[in-house]
Enzyme design. Structure first.
Site, short mmCIF file in Angstrom:
data_model
loop_
_atom_site.label_atom_id
_atom_site.label_comp_id
_atom_site.label_asym_id
_atom_site.label_seq_id
_atom_site.Cartn_x
_atom_site.Cartn_y
_atom_site.Cartn_z
N SER A 133 0.83 -1.20 0.00
CA SER A 133 0.00 0.00 0.00
C SER A 133 0.87 1.25 0.00
O SER A 133 1.97 1.27 0.56
CB SER A 133 -0.85 -0.01 1.27
N TYR A 158 -2.07 -0.94 10.77
CA TYR A 158 -2.31 -1.58 9.46
C TYR A 158 -1.15 -1.28 8.51
O TYR A 158 -0.57 -2.17 7.89
CB TYR A 158 -3.64 -1.09 8.84
N LYS A 162 2.05 -3.70 6.61
CA LYS A 162 2.45 -3.74 5.18
C LYS A 162 3.95 -3.46 5.06
O LYS A 162 4.67 -4.12 4.32
CB LYS A 162 1.64 -2.72 4.37
N1 UFG Z 1 -12.55 11.63 3.30
C1 UFG Z 1 -13.62 12.47 3.59
N2 UFG Z 1 -14.73 11.90 4.09
C2 UFG Z 1 -14.86 10.56 4.34
C3 UFG Z 1 -13.76 9.73 4.06
C4 UFG Z 1 -12.62 10.29 3.55
O1 UFG Z 1 -13.56 13.66 3.37
O2 UFG Z 1 -15.92 10.12 4.82
C5 UFG Z 1 -11.35 12.21 2.67
C6 UFG Z 1 -10.07 12.00 3.45
O3 UFG Z 1 -9.87 13.05 4.36
C7 UFG Z 1 -9.04 11.96 2.32
C8 UFG Z 1 -9.79 11.33 1.15
O4 UFG Z 1 -11.17 11.52 1.45
O5 UFG Z 1 -8.67 13.24 1.95
C9 UFG Z 1 -9.53 9.83 0.97
O6 UFG Z 1 -9.77 9.15 2.19
P1 UFG Z 1 -9.91 7.56 2.26
O7 UFG Z 1 -10.26 7.21 3.66
O8 UFG Z 1 -10.84 7.09 1.20
O9 UFG Z 1 -8.47 7.03 1.85
P2 UFG Z 1 -7.03 7.35 2.49
O10 UFG Z 1 -6.24 8.06 1.43
O11 UFG Z 1 -7.13 7.98 3.80
O12 UFG Z 1 -6.45 5.88 2.72
C10 UFG Z 1 -6.51 4.88 1.69
C11 UFG Z 1 -6.70 3.53 2.32
C12 UFG Z 1 -5.48 3.11 3.09
C13 UFG Z 1 -4.28 3.22 2.22
C14 UFG Z 1 -4.15 4.58 1.61
C15 UFG Z 1 -3.01 4.59 0.63
O13 UFG Z 1 -7.82 3.53 3.19
O14 UFG Z 1 -5.63 1.78 3.50
O15 UFG Z 1 -5.34 4.94 0.92
O16 UFG Z 1 -2.81 5.82 0.06
F1 UFG Z 1 -3.20 2.93 2.94
#
Ligand code: UFG
Length: 359
Positions: A133, A158, A162
């Site tokens: 990841s 998590y 990885k």
């Molecule tokens: N976000 C919101 N509202 C939500 C969920 C997310 O505004 O309800 C925003 C977050 O702040 C972020 C973006 O949307 O800016 C993406 O968030 P995600 O939770 O969808 O994904 P992340 O980038 O935080 O994390 C994901 C996976 C991880 C992985 C990572 C790798 O969940 O397991 O990408 O880049 F490690």
């Protein structure tokens, strides 16, 4: 001699999960002989996913029920088939949950991988594609980030699982030149197969943006929480590199081919290089669904960073892999899957006239 002993197989651990099932479709269509090993944690859900994979590919999936943390399961499957490589997906993956039950994460993800590698060594199978990841980069110094960037510090258990498995594979390949490992660093996987037959099965309230947007579209949550609008980005909301799960799947086929060239231990970013803000995702989803998506701007989510995008030029060059699906397709495919399967694999598949053109 038993024919399953003569033919060379690829073992796919966790092949009944979200990314695993899409990859199995690509592997079968590329002509690989594969065996899926999965602990069927979600029971009927995983069974239905594999049934749909068979329907899509018109081929039976050879399946072995087993858990990577169980040495006797591993030894059994390795003694039944003649493997030349393993694609290792089997893991648990919720960032938030990993902070509450870290030992389960270290056990499943790290111990499970360690036991798998030991059994691979015992059976002289020394080729592996590992499901890693972008989280291993922690907060990258620059974006787009390439594979030469330092890894860690990682902010959650998590992510550390990885990183630890990556390090284990690096040590293993350094110790014995017969080992080859492709570490695939996924950015933000989204979307579903264009048929609407397979996709991500929703479990509880999602933490990730796209599944949460879907939940709001289904009327199961009132609005999307947008975590932060004061980042240094195009519109103040967080920017990520979203990649269609089918593109991710073809990345695994490309990595498997790479193993044939005996590359040692190599890491590849699998992303599009295109950064999209939360707001852009919400707007594209509105267009794809022709529905208004209510949202509320809230405080930043702890641990989040402003931007994370991939420099995937190494995978382009060395694997000959290029993602081909844009954000519109990601949203449309995800919505098609949702409309056909409002409860994921749990329930009847719904087909309407407008779905007839989907392949
Ligand atoms: N976000 C919101 N509202 C939500 C969920 C997310 O505004 O309800 C925003 C977050 O702040 C972020 C973006 O949307 O800016 C993406 O968030 P995600 O939770 O969808 O994904 P992340 O980038 O935080 O994390 C994901 C996976 C991880 C992985 C990572 C790798 O969940 O397991 O990408 O880049 F490690």
């Amino acid at each position: 001699m038993d024919p399953s002993k003569r033919q060379k197989y690829v073992l796919v651990t966790g092949g009944a999960g979200y990314i695993g099932s899409h990859t199995v479709v690509e592997l079968l269509s590329a002509g690989y002989a594969i065996v899926v090993m999965d602990n069927m944690y979600l029971n009927d859900i995983n069974i239905e996913a594999l049934r749909r994979v068979e329907r899509l590919s018109g081929r039976p999936v050879q399946f072995f029920k087993g858990d990577v943390t169980c040495v006797s399961d591993l030894q059994r499957v390795f003694s039944l088939y003649n493997f030349w490589a393993v694609i290792h997906f089997a893991a648990i993956k919720a960032v938030g949950q990993s902070t509450r039950i870290p030992l389960d994460y270290y056990y499943n993800n790290v111990t499970g991988s360690l036991l798998l590698l030991r059994v691979m060594k015992e059976f002289n199978v020394k080729n592996i594609v590992f499901s890693s990841s972008a989280t291993v980069y922690g907060e990258p110094d620059k974006c787009p980030v390439d594979e030469t960037a330092r890894v860690g510090p990682v902010t959650n258990p998590y992510g550390r699982t990885k990183l630890f498995v990556e390090e284990m594979l690096r040590d293993l390949c350094a110790s014995d030149p017969d080992w080859n490992a492709c570490l695939l660093r996924y950015f933000n996987p989204v979307g579903a197969h264009p048929s609407g037959l397979i996709g991500e099965h929703p479990q509880g309230i999602p933490n990730n943006l796209m599944p949460y947007v879907i939940r709001v579209l289904q009327g199961r949550s009132p609005y999307v929480h947008i975590y932060g609008s004061d980042y240094d980005t195009v519109d103040g909301t967080g920017v990520r590199d979203y990649i269609h799960v089918c593109d991710l799947a073809t990345g695994h086929v490309a990595a498997l081919k790479k193993l044939d060239t005996k590359p040692g231990c190599v890491a590849y970013n699998l992303g599009t290089g295109v950064g999209l803000s939360v707001m852009e995702i919400v707007k594209t989803m509105e267009k794809a669904t022709q529905k208004k998506i209510p949202y509320k701007i809230e405080d930043r989510r702890p641990g989040d960073i402003a931007t994370c995008t991939a420099d995937a030029s190494l995978a382009n060059r060395e694997l000959g892999w290029y993602p081909t699906r844009g954000v519109e397709e990601m949203c449309e495919d995800m919505w098609r899957w949702t409309r056909k399967n409002p409860m994921g694999y749990d329930g009847e598949i719904l087909v309407s006239d407008e779905d007839d053109d989907s392949s």
